[in-house]
Design a protein around this motif. Structure first.
Motif, short mmCIF file in Angstrom:
data_model
loop_
_atom_site.label_atom_id
_atom_site.label_comp_id
_atom_site.label_asym_id
_atom_site.label_seq_id
_atom_site.Cartn_x
_atom_site.Cartn_y
_atom_site.Cartn_z
N SER A 1 2.01 1.84 -4.11
CA SER A 1 0.70 2.48 -4.01
C SER A 1 0.08 2.77 -5.37
O SER A 1 -1.14 2.82 -5.51
CB SER A 1 0.84 3.79 -3.22
N SER A 2 0.90 2.96 -6.39
CA SER A 2 0.35 3.23 -7.73
C SER A 2 -0.42 2.04 -8.29
O SER A 2 -1.28 2.20 -9.15
CB SER A 2 1.47 3.62 -8.69
N TYR B 1 -1.94 -0.46 -6.12
CA TYR B 1 -2.96 -0.97 -5.21
C TYR B 1 -3.74 0.13 -4.51
O TYR B 1 -4.39 -0.13 -3.50
CB TYR B 1 -2.31 -1.86 -4.15
N SER B 2 -3.74 1.34 -5.04
CA SER B 2 -4.47 2.44 -4.41
C SER B 2 -5.85 2.66 -5.01
O SER B 2 -6.54 3.59 -4.62
CB SER B 2 -3.66 3.74 -4.50
N ARG C 1 -9.85 2.16 -5.89
CA ARG C 1 -11.02 1.82 -5.09
C ARG C 1 -12.15 1.44 -6.03
O ARG C 1 -12.28 2.01 -7.11
CB ARG C 1 -11.44 3.01 -4.23
N LEU D 1 0.80 -1.22 0.00
CA LEU D 1 0.00 0.00 0.00
C LEU D 1 0.83 1.27 0.00
O LEU D 1 0.30 2.34 -0.34
CB LEU D 1 -0.94 0.00 1.21
N GLU D 2 2.11 1.19 0.38
CA GLU D 2 2.97 2.37 0.36
C GLU D 2 4.00 2.30 -0.75
O GLU D 2 4.07 3.20 -1.60
CB GLU D 2 3.66 2.55 1.72
N TYR E 1 -8.71 5.77 -7.93
CA TYR E 1 -7.38 6.33 -8.13
C TYR E 1 -7.19 6.70 -9.61
O TYR E 1 -7.52 5.92 -10.50
CB TYR E 1 -6.32 5.31 -7.71
#
Length: 216
Positions: free
Chosen positions: A139-140, A142-143, A145, A135-136, A165
């Motif tokens: 993040s590109s 798995y961010s 929704r 997630l960090e 996203y």
């Protein structure tokens, strides 16, 4: 003469096939129109329909199992509990306190567990390092929704917390950072906050019973 012969044929057929009401209508119609009577009896159609439903269901289950097995071999998925056709891994989850079952999954399969909730593939992250890694650091990927139809119909689709996203979400994040994380921007809100605070206190002194109206 020919017409009377057709009627007699229709009456004869009706007497011979009176046990099947739909079949009589079908055969009589073909006899009266002069076409050759069809050998397809509605009873055969009913039998075929009753046999085809279980057959199609069995074929669908076989196809689903084969497709799931093939996709799991072609796509490297994290380990997880077994899956059933159509419902996935839902049968492994209790109706309450699902997080306890997820904790048990961590002991059996590791920090990242793959489960399928009906038709939705899902991943359960059971440790802080796994959450930070996905997630960090990534993040590109798995961010994103999912789109919620109810919130979109209610007009909340532009809320940053549930926005998918993309470019629009990045613009909102930039505006949010400029409005709430910049020190100069925060200092500019102080006069407004002081004015509204004085307004609230003055209203409470004049009419304390109208407290709900003052805090709106």
């Amino acid at each position: 003469m020919r017409r009377s012969g057709r009627r007699a044929l229709a009456v004869n057929l009706k007497s011979n096939f009176c046990e099947s009401k739909h079949g009589v209508h079908t055969i009589v119609a073909t006899a009266e129109t002069g076409r050759r009577p069809s050998l397809w009896h509605p009873g055969v159609n009913v039998a075929f329909g009753s046999m085809s439903a279980p057959l199609l269901l069995a074929l669908a289950v076989v196809f689903y199992v084969a497709w799931t097995h093939l996709s799991s071999r072609l796509i490297r998925l994290p380990p997880g509990p077994s899956r059933l056709p159509f419902i996935g891994s839902v049968h492994h989850l209790p109706l309450e306190y699902q997080h306890k079952r997820f904790f048990q999954f961590a002991k059996e399969y590791g920090d990242v567990v793959y489960i399928q909730l009906f038709g939705r593939p899902s991943a359960v992250l059971n440790s802080l390092p796994a959450a930070q890694d996905l997630l960090e650091k990534r993040s590109s990927k798995y961010s994103d929704r999912p789109r919620f139809t109810l919130t979109a119909e209610m007009g909340f689709d532009l809320a940053m917390s549930i926005m998918p996203y993309g470019d629009q979400w990045r613009r909102h994040r930039k505006w949010f950072a400029a409005a709430f994380l910049d020190k100069k921007a925060l200092d500019s809100y102080v006069p407004i906050q002081q004015r509204e605070t004085h307004k609230l206190l003055a209203g409470l002194l004049e009419s304390p019973d109208a407290f709900p109206a003052h805090v709106k």
